[in-house]
Write a protein that holds these residues in place. Structure first.
Motif, PDB file in Angstrom:
ATOM      1  N   MET A  22       0.818  -1.208   0.000  1.00 52.64           N
ATOM      2  CA  MET A  22       0.000   0.000   0.000  1.00 52.64           C
ATOM      3  C   MET A  22       0.856   1.264   0.000  1.00 52.64           C
ATOM      4  SD  MET A  22      -2.828  -1.229   2.802  1.00 52.64           S
ATOM      5  CE  MET A  22      -3.563   0.389   2.971  1.00 52.64           C
ATOM      6  N   THR A  26       3.622   5.572  -2.698  1.00 58.27           N
ATOM      7  CA  THR A  26       4.060   6.800  -2.029  1.00 58.27           C
ATOM      8  C   THR A  26       5.583   6.876  -1.956  1.00 58.27           C
ATOM      9  OG1 THR A  26       2.049   6.828  -0.680  1.00 58.27           O
ATOM     10  CG2 THR A  26       3.914   8.163   0.087  1.00 58.27           C
ATOM     11  N   ASP A  73      -8.059   7.512 -10.284  1.00 59.68           N
ATOM     12  CA  ASP A  73      -8.796   7.759  -9.053  1.00 59.68           C
ATOM     13  C   ASP A  73      -8.505   9.175  -8.568  1.00 59.68           C
ATOM     14  OD1 ASP A  73      -6.290   7.707  -7.802  1.00 59.68           O
ATOM     15  OD2 ASP A  73      -6.501   5.588  -7.246  1.00 59.68           O
ATOM     16  N   LEU A  75      -6.983  10.397  -5.928  1.00 61.95           N
ATOM     17  CA  LEU A  75      -5.636  10.693  -5.454  1.00 61.95           C
ATOM     18  C   LEU A  75      -4.664  10.848  -6.615  1.00 61.95           C
ATOM     19  CD1 LEU A  75      -3.730  11.108  -3.119  1.00 61.95           C
ATOM     20  CD2 LEU A  75      -3.414   8.627  -2.976  1.00 61.95           C
ATOM     21  N   LEU A 124     -12.407   9.667   5.324  1.00 61.70           N
ATOM     22  CA  LEU A 124     -11.579   9.019   4.311  1.00 61.70           C
ATOM     23  C   LEU A 124     -10.865   7.789   4.856  1.00 61.70           C
ATOM     24  CD1 LEU A 124      -9.985  12.032   2.390  1.00 61.70           C
ATOM     25  CD2 LEU A 124     -11.808  10.498   1.640  1.00 61.70           C
ATOM     26  N   THR A 125     -10.724   7.702   6.174  1.00 66.51           N
ATOM     27  CA  THR A 125     -10.122   6.504   6.759  1.00 66.51           C
ATOM     28  C   THR A 125     -10.992   5.286   6.462  1.00 66.51           C
ATOM     29  OG1 THR A 125     -11.228   7.066   8.840  1.00 66.51           O
ATOM     30  CG2 THR A 125      -8.942   7.713   8.609  1.00 66.51           C
ATOM     31  N   ALA A 128     -10.549   4.411   2.781  1.00 69.63           N
ATOM     32  CA  ALA A 128      -9.271   3.720   2.586  1.00 69.63           C
ATOM     33  C   ALA A 128      -9.344   2.284   3.078  1.00 69.63           C
ATOM     34  CB  ALA A 128      -8.162   4.478   3.312  1.00 69.63           C
ATOM     35  N   LYS A 131     -11.190   0.100   0.635  1.00 71.81           N
ATOM     36  CA  LYS A 131     -10.339  -0.207  -0.515  1.00 71.81           C
ATOM     37  C   LYS A 131      -9.308  -1.267  -0.149  1.00 71.81           C
ATOM     38  CE  LYS A 131      -7.466   2.061  -4.025  1.00 71.81           C
ATOM     39  NZ  LYS A 131      -6.918   3.361  -4.494  1.00 71.81           N
ATOM     40  N   ALA A 132      -8.781  -1.181   1.079  1.00 64.77           N
ATOM     41  CA  ALA A 132      -7.773  -2.133   1.521  1.00 64.77           C
ATOM     42  C   ALA A 132      -8.342  -3.541   1.633  1.00 64.77           C
ATOM     43  CB  ALA A 132      -7.182  -1.696   2.862  1.00 64.77           C
ATOM     44  N   TRP A 164      -5.355  13.048  10.822  1.00 69.70           N
ATOM     45  CA  TRP A 164      -4.587  13.080   9.571  1.00 69.70           C
ATOM     46  C   TRP A 164      -4.758  14.417   8.854  1.00 69.70           C
ATOM     47  CZ3 TRP A 164      -1.281   9.668   7.030  1.00 69.70           C
ATOM     48  CH2 TRP A 164      -1.013   8.478   7.724  1.00 69.70           C
TER      49      TRP A 164
END
Length: 229
Positions: A22, A26, A73, A75, A124-125, A128, A131-132, A164
């Motif tokens: 993941m 980044t 997407d 991001l 958004l957590t 996420a 999605k995970a 965050w």
């Protein structure tokens, strides 16, 4: 949960999100422009050329990934927009620091998005986490059920989203200030170091917050907690 996992055949064992996988995009987005910058700078090119080449290479990688996935997407779109802004503003103004600042702007937008998502009740957590766990239908269903029915779980997501949002926004402001106070060659690596350091601290606080809340309120939420164990 552990007994069931051990008892189940290996082929049916629930999959946990691979944290390294993941974080790989980044890390790549940070290391690619950094490596290109120092390589060209060592070869005698100016800060402007080195930073511009690094940004172009990193942007090309993100664009290729989006083309291969045949979708962009939110991001990825934000990152690409940041590349375009940084490169265009640097070329127009001639200010090499704009290439560094564009990372801060992208981070700030993401931070604001985290904050807004908590205010509207769609952190958004949670997005996420969904999605995970997309590859594990059982865990995804369990997590979604707990988010819908357990107010403590929803408060936890909102609290972490606010954390965050504040952390990313504060880090982005600090990087902008430092970008115009420190030499370019210093900010070339310090900008990435601040990004990595802030992310690591936020992740550590997130994990400790979840564990502390679970211990104090005796919440059993394997679907969500498994992501952080």
């Amino acid at each position: 949960m552990a007994d069931n996992t051990l008892a189940a055949p290996a082929s049916q064992a629930p999959e946990r999100p691979n944290v390294l996988r993941m974080l790989a995009p980044t890390v790549r987005d940070i290391l690619v422009p950094l490596a290109v910058y120092f390589a060209l700078h060592a070869a005698g090119y100016s800060d402007f050329v080195a930073l511009l080449a690094g940004a172009l290479c990193s942007g090309a990688v993100v664009l290729v990934e989006a083309i291969r996935a045949r979708r962009v997407d939110a991001l990825a779109a934000l990152i690409l927009a940041g590349f375009v802004f940084g490169i265009a503003s640097s070329l127009i103004s001639g200010d090499v620091r704009m290439i560094i600042v564009r990372d801060s702007i992208t981070t700030a937008v993401i931070g604001v998005a985290f904050g807004i998502s908590a205010v509207v009740g769609k952190p958004l957590t949670y997005v996420a986490a969904r999605k995970a766990f997309a590859g594990s239908p059982a865990k995804l269903a369990d997590m979604e059920h707990k988010f819908r029915t357990n107010p403590v779980v929803r408060r936890l997501h909102n609290r972490i989203a606010v954390l965050w949002g504040a952390g990313l926004l504060g880090e982005s402001v600090l990087r902008v200030v430092l970008a115009y106070r420190l030499p370019v060659h210093t900010m070339a690596w310090l900008s990435s170091a601040l990004m990595i350091g802030t992310t690591a601290i936020l992740m550590l606080i997130t994990v400790r917050t979840i564990k502390r809340l679970k211990a104090s309120e005796s919440i059993t939420e394997p679907g969500y907690a498994a992501m952080h164990e």
